[in-house]
Design a protein around this motif. Structure first.
Motif, PDB file in Angstrom:
ATOM      1  N   TYR A  60      -6.449  -7.380  -1.264  1.00 13.53           N
ATOM      2  CA  TYR A  60      -5.091  -7.015  -0.889  1.00 13.53           C
ATOM      3  C   TYR A  60      -4.493  -8.047   0.066  1.00 13.53           C
ATOM      4  O   TYR A  60      -3.412  -7.848   0.607  1.00 13.53           O
ATOM      5  CB  TYR A  60      -5.084  -5.634  -0.226  1.00 13.53           C
ATOM      6  CG  TYR A  60      -5.597  -4.545  -1.136  1.00 13.53           C
ATOM      7  CD1 TYR A  60      -4.724  -3.750  -1.876  1.00 13.53           C
ATOM      8  CD2 TYR A  60      -6.961  -4.327  -1.295  1.00 13.53           C
ATOM      9  CE1 TYR A  60      -5.197  -2.763  -2.723  1.00 13.53           C
ATOM     10  CE2 TYR A  60      -7.447  -3.347  -2.143  1.00 13.53           C
ATOM     11  CZ  TYR A  60      -6.557  -2.570  -2.859  1.00 13.53           C
ATOM     12  OH  TYR A  60      -7.043  -1.609  -3.716  1.00 13.53           O
ATOM     13  N   GLN A 243      -9.675  -1.513  -0.128  1.00 14.65           N
ATOM     14  CA  GLN A 243      -8.338  -1.184   0.372  1.00 14.65           C
ATOM     15  C   GLN A 243      -8.360  -0.664   1.803  1.00 14.65           C
ATOM     16  O   GLN A 243      -7.517  -1.022   2.619  1.00 14.65           O
ATOM     17  CB  GLN A 243      -7.692  -0.122  -0.529  1.00 14.65           C
ATOM     18  CG  GLN A 243      -6.302   0.298  -0.055  1.00 14.65           C
ATOM     19  CD  GLN A 243      -5.665   1.335  -0.954  1.00 14.65           C
ATOM     20  OE1 GLN A 243      -5.901   1.339  -2.156  1.00 14.65           O
ATOM     21  NE2 GLN A 243      -4.864   2.202  -0.371  1.00 14.65           N
ATOM     22  N   GLU A 244      -9.327   0.191   2.117  1.00 18.61           N
ATOM     23  CA  GLU A 244      -9.257   0.915   3.387  1.00 18.61           C
ATOM     24  C   GLU A 244     -10.291   0.510   4.430  1.00 18.61           C
ATOM     25  O   GLU A 244     -10.149   0.860   5.594  1.00 18.61           O
ATOM     26  CB  GLU A 244      -9.404   2.426   3.111  1.00 18.61           C
ATOM     27  CG  GLU A 244      -8.272   3.005   2.278  1.00 18.61           C
ATOM     28  CD  GLU A 244      -6.910   2.854   2.921  1.00 18.61           C
ATOM     29  OE1 GLU A 244      -6.813   2.912   4.154  1.00 18.61           O
ATOM     30  OE2 GLU A 244      -5.929   2.655   2.185  1.00 18.61           O
ATOM     31  N   GLY A 249      -6.934  -3.545   4.718  1.00 18.60           N
ATOM     32  CA  GLY A 249      -6.783  -3.041   3.371  1.00 18.60           C
ATOM     33  C   GLY A 249      -5.360  -3.031   2.854  1.00 18.60           C
ATOM     34  O   GLY A 249      -4.425  -3.527   3.464  1.00 18.60           O
ATOM     35  N   GLY A 250      -5.205  -2.442   1.671  1.00 24.72           N
ATOM     36  CA  GLY A 250      -3.939  -2.475   0.957  1.00 24.72           C
ATOM     37  C   GLY A 250      -2.781  -1.898   1.735  1.00 24.72           C
ATOM     38  O   GLY A 250      -1.727  -2.515   1.885  1.00 24.72           O
ATOM     39  N   TRP A 287       0.214   3.282  -1.241  1.00 24.19           N
ATOM     40  CA  TRP A 287      -1.180   2.837  -1.305  1.00 24.19           C
ATOM     41  C   TRP A 287      -2.104   3.856  -0.651  1.00 24.19           C
ATOM     42  O   TRP A 287      -3.186   4.146  -1.162  1.00 24.19           O
ATOM     43  CB  TRP A 287      -1.336   1.479  -0.626  1.00 24.19           C
ATOM     44  CG  TRP A 287      -0.924   0.314  -1.464  1.00 24.19           C
ATOM     45  CD1 TRP A 287       0.145  -0.517  -1.260  1.00 24.19           C
ATOM     46  CD2 TRP A 287      -1.568  -0.170  -2.658  1.00 24.19           C
ATOM     47  NE1 TRP A 287       0.209  -1.487  -2.239  1.00 24.19           N
ATOM     48  CE2 TRP A 287      -0.837  -1.294  -3.107  1.00 24.19           C
ATOM     49  CE3 TRP A 287      -2.685   0.225  -3.371  1.00 24.19           C
ATOM     50  CZ2 TRP A 287      -1.196  -2.018  -4.240  1.00 24.19           C
ATOM     51  CZ3 TRP A 287      -3.051  -0.482  -4.501  1.00 24.19           C
ATOM     52  CH2 TRP A 287      -2.310  -1.590  -4.930  1.00 24.19           C
ATOM     53  N   ALA A 291      -5.200   5.954  -2.366  1.00 27.39           N
ATOM     54  CA  ALA A 291      -6.572   5.961  -1.849  1.00 27.39           C
ATOM     55  C   ALA A 291      -7.064   7.390  -1.630  1.00 27.39           C
ATOM     56  O   ALA A 291      -8.225   7.712  -1.932  1.00 27.39           O
ATOM     57  CB  ALA A 291      -6.643   5.169  -0.542  1.00 27.39           C
TER      58      ALA A 291
END
Length: 333
Positions: A60, A243-244, A249-250, A287, A291
């Motif tokens: 990301y 992502q997280e 992340g995203g 996003w 998630a």
């Protein structure tokens, strides 16, 4: 005991945080969002042929090191960067540099950093931190994702700096050798925004930018038919993890970039960037919602029977929102 006075600030992301802290130490005040934006850190890519812990990689943000390089180039900062063939050479050079009073940025593996909680220690070799001195043989560490400074023993630092795997850190260390105390941010901000818009909209490879989000959406929809239940959950889980848990992340990177646009608005005298910052924050929420829903699917706890097809649609909506946003941002600049 080494007596370098180093001001530590906690940040959201390691690379842009190290930039902010290191340059600040040398008198150039730059916030983490400004470093992230000038360095064109926002990006997206899904690489099914690049395996991370055995599953396809999703990113990301731009590749490790690029933010630092771009910020230095655009602000006129000269850096010295080194890699080493052996831990002995790498640690000796680190000791010499901090003994001379220079804080040093290091690339490391998260897995071998004992001050991280066990649940956050996994094999990710592109984490950045600052070592600014020694005390009783331990190294003094300013890790920007931690709320305060900490220490690390030499053995753990060697393991972190010379971890195997991709990308191999090879003991990478870096530090500024020439830093201007005053710079004009206008041109670097414009260059950073233009580069981000280019990478999100115009890279002619379907795995990158907003096309990359759509590429991932198509693949997620096919996970149930292409993979068994366990592999499908594993692939989906890695998307969430990238992502997280890695960096911010995203969603988090979108929030950092929104903060950059808020800072950029008065610099460029473009109040429309404030409005665009709000739009990007809403995209960050998309996003986060993805998630959350994907996590429930992974754990078979989806009360509303969310399917892989539903998750795919969420990604398609996010891609449409990001494409509209970056087209507006490109036009504004």
């Amino acid at each position: 005991m080494n007596d370098i006075q180093f001001h530590h600030s906690q940040t959201a992301h390691c690379e842009s945080g190290v930039i902010s802290n290191l340059l600040g130490h040398h008198g150039l005040k730059i916030s983490e969002p400004m470093a992230f934006g000038i360095g064109a850190g926002l990006f997206f890519g899904h690489l099914p042929f690049v395996k991370v812990n055995g599953v396809p990689g999703t990113t990301y943000r731009i590749w490790p090191g690029a933010i630092f390089q771009r910020v230095c180039d655009r602000l006129g900062v000269k850096m010295k960067a080194q890699k080493f063939s052996s831990p002995e050479k790498g640690m000796a050079t680190l000791d010499e540099t901090i003994a001379a009073g220079t804080p040093v940025g290091l690339q490391s593996s998260v897995y071998y950093l004992p001050y991280f909680p066990p649940s956050y220690r996994f094999h990710f070799n592109a984490h950045n931190l600052v070592v600014y001195g020694k005390k009783d043989n331990n190294y003094l560490v300013s890790d920007p994702v931690m709320d305060t400074v900490t220490e690390i023993d030499p053995e753990s630092l060697i393991q972190a700096r010379f971890a195997k795997g991709f990308p191999a850190p090879k003991g990478k260390m870096y530090y500024p050798v020439s830093v201007p105390t005053q710079v004009s941010f206008e041109k670097p901000v414009i260059e950073g925004i233009k580069q981000t818009c280019h990478y999100m909209l115009k890279v002619p490879i379907p795995m990158f930018g907003v096309d990359g989000i759509r590429f991932l959406a198509k693949r997620v929809k096919k996970y149930p038919e292409k993979l068994d239940d366990r592999r499908a959950a594993l692939y989906l889980g890695n998307i969430i993890r990238m992502q997280e848990e890695i960096g911010t992340g995203g969603a988090g990177f979108r929030f950092v970039y929104a903060a950059f646009l808020q800072e950029a608005a008065p610099i460029l005298k473009k109040p429309e960037l404030e409005k665009l910052a709000g739009e990007l924050t809403q995209i960050g929420d998309l996003w986060r919602n993805f998630a959350f829903s994907a996590g429930r699917v992974c754990k078979s706890r989806s009360a509303d029977n969310t399917s892989y097809s539903d998750l795919s649609e969420m990604l398609f909506r996010t891609a449409a929102a990001e494409e509209a946003f970056f087209r507006k941002l490109s036009k504004a600049i």
